[in-house]
Design an enzyme around this catalytic site. Structure first.
Site, PDB file in Angstrom:
ATOM      1  N   GLY A 211       7.969   0.962   4.279  1.00 21.34           N
ATOM      2  CA  GLY A 211       6.749   1.733   4.542  1.00 21.34           C
ATOM      3  C   GLY A 211       5.624   1.385   3.581  1.00 21.34           C
ATOM      4  O   GLY A 211       4.683   2.155   3.380  1.00 21.34           O
TER       5      GLY A 211
ATOM      6  N   ASP B 129      -2.128  -2.003   9.496  1.00 17.52           N
ATOM      7  CA  ASP B 129      -2.329  -2.013   8.040  1.00 17.52           C
ATOM      8  C   ASP B 129      -2.911  -3.323   7.518  1.00 17.52           C
ATOM      9  O   ASP B 129      -3.286  -3.417   6.345  1.00 17.52           O
ATOM     10  CB  ASP B 129      -0.991  -1.781   7.317  1.00 17.52           C
TER      11      ASP B 129
ATOM     12  N   GLY C 298       4.672  -4.527   3.411  1.00 21.61           N
ATOM     13  CA  GLY C 298       4.938  -5.861   2.867  1.00 21.61           C
ATOM     14  C   GLY C 298       4.610  -6.970   3.860  1.00 21.61           C
ATOM     15  O   GLY C 298       3.966  -7.972   3.502  1.00 21.61           O
TER      16      GLY C 298
ATOM     17  N   LYS D  53       0.829  -1.224   0.000  1.00 19.60           N
ATOM     18  CA  LYS D  53       0.000   0.000   0.000  1.00 19.60           C
ATOM     19  C   LYS D  53       0.850   1.256   0.000  1.00 19.60           C
ATOM     20  O   LYS D  53       2.041   1.230   0.323  1.00 19.60           O
ATOM     21  CB  LYS D  53      -0.928   0.025   1.213  1.00 19.60           C
TER      22      LYS D  53
ATOM     23  N   PRO E  28       8.970  -4.319  -1.256  1.00 17.89           N
ATOM     24  CA  PRO E  28      10.230  -4.115  -0.532  1.00 17.89           C
ATOM     25  C   PRO E  28      10.042  -4.213   0.978  1.00 17.89           C
ATOM     26  O   PRO E  28       8.991  -3.843   1.499  1.00 17.89           O
ATOM     27  CB  PRO E  28      10.650  -2.697  -0.910  1.00 17.89           C
ATOM     28  N   VAL E  29      11.051  -4.708   1.660  1.00 18.65           N
ATOM     29  CA  VAL E  29      10.978  -4.894   3.124  1.00 18.65           C
ATOM     30  C   VAL E  29      11.360  -3.588   3.829  1.00 18.65           C
ATOM     31  O   VAL E  29      12.301  -2.901   3.412  1.00 18.65           O
ATOM     32  CB  VAL E  29      11.919  -6.046   3.546  1.00 18.65           C
TER      33      VAL E  29
HETATM   34  P1  ATP Z   1       4.713  -0.924   7.468  1.00 23.75           P
HETATM   35  O1  ATP Z   1       4.577  -0.074   6.253  1.00 23.75           O
HETATM   36  O2  ATP Z   1       3.497  -1.764   7.736  1.00 23.75           O
HETATM   37  O3  ATP Z   1       5.223  -0.203   8.668  1.00 23.75           O
HETATM   38  P2  ATP Z   1       7.045  -1.955   6.207  1.00 23.75           P
HETATM   39  O4  ATP Z   1       6.538  -2.233   4.843  1.00 23.75           O
HETATM   40  O5  ATP Z   1       7.833  -0.708   6.422  1.00 23.75           O
HETATM   41  O6  ATP Z   1       5.824  -2.013   7.187  1.00 23.75           O
HETATM   42  P3  ATP Z   1       7.794  -4.675   6.440  1.00 23.75           P
HETATM   43  O7  ATP Z   1       8.309  -5.013   5.091  1.00 23.75           O
HETATM   44  O8  ATP Z   1       6.437  -5.126   6.787  1.00 23.75           O
HETATM   45  O9  ATP Z   1       7.923  -3.121   6.693  1.00 23.75           O
HETATM   46  O10 ATP Z   1       8.853  -5.244   7.486  1.00 23.75           O
HETATM   47  C1  ATP Z   1       9.210  -4.602   8.679  1.00 23.75           C
HETATM   48  C2  ATP Z   1       9.916  -5.637   9.565  1.00 23.75           C
HETATM   49  O11 ATP Z   1       8.959  -6.621   9.962  1.00 23.75           O
HETATM   50  C3  ATP Z   1      11.016  -6.413   8.862  1.00 23.75           C
HETATM   51  O12 ATP Z   1      12.247  -5.777   9.012  1.00 23.75           O
HETATM   52  C4  ATP Z   1      10.960  -7.783   9.518  1.00 23.75           C
HETATM   53  O13 ATP Z   1      11.867  -7.850  10.600  1.00 23.75           O
HETATM   54  C5  ATP Z   1       9.560  -7.903  10.097  1.00 23.75           C
HETATM   55  N1  ATP Z   1       8.666  -8.867   9.393  1.00 23.75           N
HETATM   56  C6  ATP Z   1       7.814  -9.713   9.980  1.00 23.75           C
HETATM   57  N2  ATP Z   1       7.129 -10.427   9.074  1.00 23.75           N
HETATM   58  C7  ATP Z   1       7.542 -10.028   7.867  1.00 23.75           C
HETATM   59  C8  ATP Z   1       7.189 -10.398   6.540  1.00 23.75           C
HETATM   60  N3  ATP Z   1       6.288 -11.346   6.289  1.00 23.75           N
HETATM   61  N4  ATP Z   1       7.796  -9.754   5.537  1.00 23.75           N
HETATM   62  C9  ATP Z   1       8.710  -8.788   5.800  1.00 23.75           C
HETATM   63  N5  ATP Z   1       9.094  -8.425   7.025  1.00 23.75           N
HETATM   64  C10 ATP Z   1       8.516  -9.026   8.072  1.00 23.75           C
END
Ligand code: ATP
Length: 332
Positions: A124, A168, A127, A16, A120-121
Site C-alpha cells: 500500500g 498513484d 512501490g 507514498k 515494500p511490495v
Molecule cells: P498501491 O499502493 O499503488 O496499491 P502497492 O504498493 O500496494 O501498490 P506494489 O508494490 O505496487 O503494491 O505491487 C502490487 C503488485 O503489482 C505486485 O504484487 C506485482 O505483481 C505488481 N507489480 C507490477 N509492477 C511492479 C513493480 N515495478 N514493483 C512491484 N510490483 C509490481
C-alpha cells in the site's frame, strides 16, 4: 559504437503514504472519487535506463543493499518473485508509454531498465507506481539524450501518461506533499516550508498482501449493505494541511486526530489480523495507528525518531517493521 550505447540515465521516485484518504461512492464507470493527502516517504525507487543489444524492453531488479527490504529478503519474508520482470511490470509499461508518446515505434536499440527497489511490495505504499514514475522520467530523458527525440515531454505530460498506468503514478512523479482529487490524479502540490520537521513513521507489514481492487469491492459491499456509511464530503481538511505546513515543530497529536482512511474498515474486514497491529500501536508512544492506503501495511505515527527506532527494534511481535519519514520530497 554510437553514443547512446554508452548512455545511462537514472531517475528516482518515492513511495507514498496517504495521510488522509476519503473515498466517495463508486461511480457508474467503476471508479471511486477520492480526496487524498499524499506524502512521499523517505523510501524510494531508482530506475536506470541503458541501451540493450536485443530489441524491446528488458528489466532487471536489485533490492537496495542494507535496506529493510533486503533484510526481509534474507529472512525469507520477501520474495523478489513477486515483482514481474516482463510487460506486466509498471516500469515496462511506463517505458512503452513514453516511447509511444514520442512517436518512437522502432527504437534504434532495445532499452534495459534496472530497478533498485526499497519500497515494500504490495504494502500500500505505491512501490510499483514509483517504479513507473521513475521509468517515465528516465526514459523521457534517455530518448532525447540518445537523439531519438528532439524535446523532452513536460512533467505534466509525464503525469498524464502516468494516470493511465495507475492513480498513484502522477503523485510519484512529483513527490513531496500534495492534495489529490478525481481518482487521486488531480494533484495540487503543497509547498512545505524550509525547516519543517518530517514526521517519523513506523511501518508494520503484514504477513500476507491485500489486493487494492478487493479492498474497494469490500468497501462497496459494506456501504451497499449499510454496514458502513455512504461516502461523504470529499475534501482534504484545510486544518490538516495547515498543521503539516506551519513550519518548525509539528503538533503530532493534532495531526493524528485529523488523519483518516476510508479503506481502513474494508481492509480490516478482509484481514482481521490487522486489528492486533492497530491495537499494538495504542500506546503512549504512538500518536496514531492507521492502515496505509489499501493496506495491509499499518503506519504508526510517532513523536520522534528515537521512539520510532525503539519501536522498530522491539523484540517479538511484529518482525517486518521499519522506519521511514514523511515529506522526503524527491523531484529530479
Ligand atoms: P498501491 O499502493 O499503488 O496499491 P502497492 O504498493 O500496494 O501498490 P506494489 O508494490 O505496487 O503494491 O505491487 C502490487 C503488485 O503489482 C505486485 O504484487 C506485482 O505483481 C505488481 N507489480 C507490477 N509492477 C511492479 C513493480 N515495478 N514493483 C512491484 N510490483 C509490481
Amino acid at each position: 559504437m554510437s553514443d547512446f550505447q554508452q548512455l545511462s540515465v537514472a531517475a528516482t521516485a518515492p513511495g507514498k503514504i496517504n495521510l488522509y484518504f476519503a473515498v466517495g461512492d463508486v461511480q457508474a464507470n467503476g471508479y471511486h472519487p477520492v480526496a487524498s493527502l499524499y506524502s512521499a516517504v523517505s523510501l524510494q525507487e531508482r530506475v536506470t535506463v541503458t541501451a540493450a543489444e536485443t530489441s524491446g524492453i528488458s528489466l532487471s531488479l536489485e533490492i537496495v543493499p542494507g535496506s529493510a527490504l533486503a533484510a526481509m529478503e534474507q529472512t525469507g519474508e520477501f520474495d523478489r518473485a513477486a515483482v514481474p520482470l516482463n510487460h506486466k511490470n509498471l516500469a515496462y509499461r511506463a517505458a512503452e508509454a513514453v516511447l509511444e508518446a514520442h512517436g518512437i515505434s522502432s527504437p534504434a536499440a532495445g532499452l534495459h531498465l534496472h530497478i533498485e527497489k526499497e519500497v515494500p511490495v504490495a504494502g500500500g505504499m505505491a512501490g510499483g507506481s514509483a517504479d513507473a514514475a521513475a521509468a517515465l522520467k528516465a526514459v523521457n530523458e534517455f530518448v532525447v539524450k540518445a537523439g531519438w527525440a528532439d524535446t523532452e515531454l513536460t512533467r505534466e505530460q509525464l503525469m498524464a501518461l502516468g494516470t493511465r498506468l495507475g492513480a498513484d503514478v502522477p503523485f510519484c512523479v512529483i513527490g513531496g506533499l500534495a492534495v489529490g482529487y478525481g481518482v487521486g490524479e488531480e494533484l495540487t502540490p503543497i509547498t512545505v516550508p524550509e525547516g519543517t520537521r518530517q514526521l517519523p513513521l513506523v511501518m508494520v507489514l503484514n504477513d500476507r498482501g491485500l489486493s487494492t481492487p478487493s479492498v474497494f469491492t469490500e468497501l462497496d459491499r459494506a456501504r451497499a449493505a449499510g454496514d458502513l456509511p455512504a461516502g461523504g464530503e470529499l475534501t482534504v481538511p484545510a486544518e490538516l494541511v495547515d498543521e503539516l505546513t506551519r513550519g518548525g515543530e509539528l503538533d503530532v497529536r493534532r495531526i493524528a486526530e485529523l488523519m483518516r482512511n476510508d479503506l481502513q474498515a474494508p481492509a480490516l474486514a478482509l484481514a482481521p489480523e490487522l486489528r492486533q497491529t492497530l491495537a499494538a500501536g495504542d500506546t503512549e508512544d504512538v500518536a496514531a495507528a492507521l492502515v496505509s492506503g489499501s493496506g495491509p501495511t499499518v503506519a504508526w505515527l510517532v513523536a520522534n525518531d528515537e521512539t520510532a527506532r525503539s519501536l522498530a527494534q522491539a523484540p517479538g511481535g511484529h518482525r517486518r517493521v521499519f522506519c521511514t519519514t514523511t515529506f522526503s520530497a524527491d523531484v529530479n
